[in-house]
Motif scaffolding. Structure first.
Motif, PDB file in Angstrom:
ATOM      1  N   ASP A   6       0.807  -1.231   0.000  1.00 29.40           N
ATOM      2  CA  ASP A   6       0.000   0.000   0.000  1.00 29.40           C
ATOM      3  C   ASP A   6       0.832   1.269   0.000  1.00 29.40           C
ATOM      4  OD1 ASP A   6      -2.370  -1.360   0.011  1.00 29.40           O
ATOM      5  OD2 ASP A   6      -2.546  -1.355   2.200  1.00 29.40           O
ATOM      6  N   ARG A   7       2.133   1.152  -0.242  1.00 31.84           N
ATOM      7  CA  ARG A   7       2.947   2.377  -0.152  1.00 31.84           C
ATOM      8  C   ARG A   7       2.440   3.449  -1.121  1.00 31.84           C
ATOM      9  NH1 ARG A   7       5.362  -1.411  -3.100  1.00 31.84           N
ATOM     10  NH2 ARG A   7       6.415  -0.796  -5.039  1.00 31.84           N
ATOM     11  N   LEU A   8       2.439   4.675  -0.635  1.00 32.12           N
ATOM     12  CA  LEU A   8       2.023   5.871  -1.380  1.00 32.12           C
ATOM     13  C   LEU A   8       0.519   5.955  -1.635  1.00 32.12           C
ATOM     14  CD1 LEU A   8       4.977   6.080  -3.935  1.00 32.12           C
ATOM     15  CD2 LEU A   8       4.629   7.499  -1.918  1.00 32.12           C
ATOM     16  N   LEU A   9      -0.213   4.967  -1.192  1.00 27.45           N
ATOM     17  CA  LEU A   9      -1.682   5.068  -1.323  1.00 27.45           C
ATOM     18  C   LEU A   9      -2.217   5.876  -0.142  1.00 27.45           C
ATOM     19  CD1 LEU A   9      -2.606   1.506  -2.659  1.00 27.45           C
ATOM     20  CD2 LEU A   9      -1.827   3.548  -3.891  1.00 27.45           C
ATOM     21  N   ILE A  11      -3.788   7.261   3.231  1.00 22.66           N
ATOM     22  CA  ILE A  11      -3.765   6.707   4.581  1.00 22.66           C
ATOM     23  C   ILE A  11      -5.175   6.323   5.022  1.00 22.66           C
ATOM     24  CG2 ILE A  11      -3.256   7.275   6.977  1.00 22.66           C
ATOM     25  CD1 ILE A  11      -1.164   9.254   5.999  1.00 22.66           C
ATOM     26  N   GLU A  12      -6.139   7.103   4.617  1.00 17.69           N
ATOM     27  CA  GLU A  12      -7.508   6.893   5.094  1.00 17.69           C
ATOM     28  C   GLU A  12      -8.063   5.600   4.476  1.00 17.69           C
ATOM     29  OE1 GLU A  12     -11.430   6.660   5.685  1.00 17.69           O
ATOM     30  OE2 GLU A  12     -10.740   7.167   3.642  1.00 17.69           O
ATOM     31  N   ASP A  14     -10.964   4.152   3.607  1.00 18.56           N
ATOM     32  CA  ASP A  14     -11.893   4.085   2.468  1.00 18.56           C
ATOM     33  C   ASP A  14     -11.190   4.478   1.168  1.00 18.56           C
ATOM     34  OD1 ASP A  14     -13.861   3.349   4.194  1.00 18.56           O
ATOM     35  OD2 ASP A  14     -14.819   5.330   4.264  1.00 18.56           O
ATOM     36  N   ALA A  15     -10.462   5.571   1.226  1.00 17.67           N
ATOM     37  CA  ALA A  15      -9.745   6.017   0.023  1.00 17.67           C
ATOM     38  C   ALA A  15      -8.673   4.999  -0.362  1.00 17.67           C
ATOM     39  CB  ALA A  15      -9.116   7.390   0.260  1.00 17.67           C
ATOM     40  N   ARG A  16      -8.044   4.384   0.631  1.00 19.83           N
ATOM     41  CA  ARG A  16      -7.000   3.397   0.321  1.00 19.83           C
ATOM     42  C   ARG A  16      -7.592   2.202  -0.408  1.00 19.83           C
ATOM     43  NH1 ARG A  16      -3.971   2.591   5.332  1.00 19.83           N
ATOM     44  NH2 ARG A  16      -5.693   1.221   5.874  1.00 19.83           N
TER      45      ARG A  16
END
Lengths: 466, 466, 466
Positions: A6-9, A11-12, A14-16
């Motif tokens: 998940d790097r650079l995606l 933090i939140e 739902d958005a992730r």
């Protein structure tokens, strides 16, 4: 320190989750690299890369500038001096010095590119540090001797569909011819970069112009000079070129009449250029190059705003490209007007604008690209080809220019191993931006998914006619 | 309205949890305050502070400018006028006026600093308002009479390890000498700020230069003037100074030859300065000061970009520092070149650059500091020493200059009570930035923790040789 | 694709919950529209709007510029050419072309405004696409024939409390007089926009000045010209005007003495203006207009920084306002000084500053507005009246100028149907910003709620004296 999926995606959560789905659609797309600085001989000769220091440290000005800023001498990094003074030649010692200073790169894109390269290229998931420097050096050095680390094998492993190099106007393109002759299926394209015969501030300008004229059998007149450009462009195009590239100190353009241009050219050939003459000639040549692009269909790239070789002591000792090129304020609105007055409304011309001055994105570049049919915005470039730089670009440009006046990603690098890392970073950051738009209900996810693919692949393909 | 333990930390729970851990490691570190404007007499005399209005309102230009912008007259705030016109002298009335307008500070750092000061200094956890103004005034006034609110007691309570003042070149440093003579263990250091003898645009320039020459027994020649600086710097250093500070309208530097410099100096001593002469002299003096720093090891600070006393009506009536200094566009790339050409590659010199123009961070300052060994980036300063300003600084500068070309935090204040609040804000915002890098997997938490301590303590210690 | 109730609110759940509560308090407040470009004849005549293309596509330069940038010809959008060449007149065909390119607006505010208008105005919750273009066209066209889609009915439905138009100095204000005479209770106010008689770079400047003088019976002298302005301002005020508006290429101001001003005016009336004379006259007139505002109480608006009609080919063919106005760098600190020296400290004058150059927000505009009593910051304008633009404005300006040196929202539009959408966007973005301040404990929610109402309603009411 294995790379986190998940790097650079965002933090939140739902958005992730949305970003993960978007990224899933683009992670495996082929790489289009329409602007970069890899050496065509690599693909022509397919020889093994030398030691880890020569691969990762010496040629990367992001690395050498940071080390230099903290007191590491360039000699100790093995950068060749022009005066022949001894420099470090032991790759292992250079690598140790690099490892010792690796903490300096915290928070920088170099950190992310390097670790991505180590893990995806060599399966190394440890953080470089003084106490593992030797071991990692040995692992990488051993790998580099294996066939799967040769340039062509990496081309396939990296899933590159096409890659441009950058080549001087007078280059014979031997390597490109050799690639074609070899029958290898990789698509390595030259790009026409005529700066050496356009920039009269360079010490070798007159020599280079003479070489251009000789090469094409043209007389030393303005018309002859323009014809010489046309011929070289045609030659580049015959070897696959789809673009030209112009690195100028400013974005200034001009549209002199023929007599003025001839007089200016004559003055420049006669002797050392007055600064204003040199600037005016570069300005005029951008317009001429745009006109030629209209004729031959090569996409035109303008990269203004770098103060080259700002550090004269280093330049004298080590030459260009050692980390002393500094951006400066760049304005476009009046500078580009002569060119745009001449060709701005042409439906079949594409001019890609870059900037080192982020303030121009929302104020000048997005409004210009959001109006003129010929203009497209290049991706965040040099110093800005970073997670925060890319995020700011989308936030500053999209609301006025949209996504479709941009051209996807350029890796702009001579660091071959970092190419997949750089494209992966851009795809992640773009998916993160799109996911945020979906998460706060500015965009539907199906549209975001389509746009993600366009940003990662289709826009570059279209803008650079690949 | 008690201070929330998570204030200024990320909103997103995962990042907040990381930020809390990082902040936990730096919250209790000693304060290094290498650049500020507290009065050395406070520490020398250790007298009680006067009333709350004199402590919190009158000397704080962030407070007075905002009130003035909304129609409050400076007279009503007790700001002394030069013409001797009556101004409000009743601290309580001033305090009430302040309370009545307290809502104006919503969303500003002044709000956070003030409430932190009230709570941590005085145990007050109510929001200032017209209906509690008198009561809070009385509580604070009563506290100020107690020994634990004297300057030296506060120094200890604030956990200050060292604090710099800012002192004119001709200052006798009596207070600093008295502090040393007193045997008190607090570390209060002078900083050499020669603007009054460098800036020929000031009305008192020639008087001040004369005073400098008299004080050092030097002749009114360029060489005598430079020697006078050297002697005063040595004197400052003998009382603990580790730095110099230079507040100039622009970042321009020059490197004239000796004859040109002598001629310029002679012109300036002869009569009113032509604007270009004044600018050139300031430019030349930055390079001279850098050369002297190379000799004596004082860290050099350059603060360009403020248009001082923009409001002539207020300046005539109230003098400087009443809130009418306005930032303007500042460029560094060409401006600093003469200085950098002279000393930019010196390994033992440190020059700290500040800006009031944020656009320079990613475009000019980070690339410069990420290359030249002598350069470091000062923290976001004046108008930018705020949560969003600090966040933008890290986002704009780190990817190119890294964390290690920065120098930690400067509180830059004359508001003694706010010093812990300001350092706490900087530590929180930096931990929030680091936590976000950890949360999206750009940095490991153990590295972030080490970096947090460096940003809060070690970098300032090193850059300012404390 | 029905509008999501949480659109544009923070993604993070805690902040979103707070933002929802804040938004709940402002969502239903009346609309104050103190700066815009709707046509007063709409309210005077209360005639039905024509077809969907004429309503949504042709007059909206955000729409036409984007389509043009991607190769759609303005003729195909029905934009009238000056030379009488045939352009598309079939609204349905224009609408289809628009639908076909609707994807270009992903990530832009136009997308959000349009979909808000469709859903809240017409109950349409489908995304425009080639395959529903005809059906949506028919639905909208049918609705526009119904009485509840007439301008006055929409005024009520939109819950507008007051709306300003923008009117030339020599306008007879017939429509405004007709509105008043009609007895309709809607509050439509003129605003005094004298650019045509102030900007000597315009081809029709002398004609327009002559018309102004004739209209007021004034002689062609500097004094006569100023008196003419005074009279016209009084006339505008008699019909409800509370403000003036000045769109200049730069923010330059001047304060010439009477003789110099008279000489300049004489030169300009005598023949074509030298560029410097035209610039100086505009500069002088800003100061004169500020002085008149001091007399008559009209709030003054300054909108600098647009390079008008940057594309000469389009200007020649289609005239102004077709999307070729491009922002450029704008500086305020020295430019505004003559005006501020003259009237900057007046307690009863309000001057609202706008910018197209975001870099000025933190560097120049917030410090200026956070000091001078006469100055207030206008909302993010043109190209910046977008979710990210508005967010950046609050982040860049609030920490120095606070919320109370700003003036609420201006929709600045001629797209009547989009007015509720634009105000709703501003309210959502402001509530999102406030919610973030609450969520990280910089502000208490009760204060945020009060501030939200001020930003949505009270500040505009106060600044524009509505």
């Amino acid at each position: 320190m294995a790379l986190h999926p998940d790097r650079l995606l965002p933090i939140e959560p739902d958005a992730r989750t949305i970003a993960r789905r978007l990224y899933g659609q683009v992670a495996g797309l082929p790489i289009l690299s329409p602007h970069g600085h890899t050496d065509p001989r690599w693909y022509a000769e397919d020889a093994p890369f030398p030691d880890p220091a020569t691969l990762f440290v010496k040629p990367d000005h992001y690395i050498t500038r940071m080390l230099y800023s903290q007191g590491v001498r360039l000699e100790a990094l093995g950068i060749s001096s022009r005066d022949g003074t001894a420099v470090e030649t032991d790759g292992r010692k250079i690598w140790r010095l690099f490892a010792q200073h690796w903490y300096l790169f915290r928070g920088t894109p170099s950190r992310l590119w390097f670790e991505h390269s180590l893990e995806s290229g060599f399966g190394i998931t440890e953080r470089l540090a003084p106490d593992n420097a030797d071991r990692l050096y040995d692992e990488i050095a051993a790998a580099l001797e294996r066939p799967e680390f040769r340039p062509r094998a990496l081309y396939d492993r990296f899933n590159i569909e096409a890659i441009s190099t950058t080549d001087s106007a007078t280059d014979a393109l031997d390597a490109h011819q050799a690639i074609r002759a070899s029958g290898w299926k990789g698509r390595v394209l030259p790009a026409y970069r005529p700066d050496a015969v356009v920039d009269a501030d360079r010490a070798d300008f007159r020599t280079e112009v003479r070489r251009l004229l000789d090469l094409t059998g043209q007389p030393a007149t303005w018309d002859g000079y323009l014809t010489a450009h046309r011929e070289r462009r045609a030659f580049f195009k015959s070897l696959g070129a789809t673009s030209t590239d112009h690195g100028h100190p400013t974005a200034r353009t001009a549209d002199l009449d023929r007599a003025e241009a001839q007089a200016l050219f004559t003055r420049l050939l006669a002797g050392p250029a007055a600064p204003e003459d040199a600037e005016l000639f570069r300005a005029q040549m951008l317009t001429e190059m745009a006109r030629m692009s209209l004729e031959d269909g090569l996409t035109m790239q303008i990269h203004p705003g770098s103060y080259r070789n700002h550090n004269p002591a280093l330049f004298t000792r080590f030459g260009p490209d050692v980390g002393a090129d500094i951006p400066r304020q760049t304005s476009y609105v009046e500078a580009l007007k002569p060119l745009l007055d001449a060709v701005g409304n042409e439906p079949d011309l594409t001019i890609v604008l870059f900037t080192l001055d982020e303030t121009a994105f929302s104020r000048e570049l997005a409004p210009l690209a959001g109006h003129y049919p010929v203009l497209r915005l290049g991706p965040p470039w040099w110093f800005l080809d970073s997670p925060e730089g890319m995020r700011r670009f989308r936030e500053l440009a999209t609301e006025t220019a949209g996504f479709y006046n941009t051209v996807g990603f350029n890796d702009d690098t001579r660091a071959y191993l970092s190419i997949p890392a750089r494209h992966d970073m851009a795809r992640r950051v773009d998916c993160a931006c799109l996911a945020r738009l979906v998460a706060d209900h500015r965009l539907d996810e199906e549209e975001a998914a389509e746009t993600a693919v366009d940003l990662a692949y289709n826009l570059a393909k279209r803008a650079y006619k690949l």
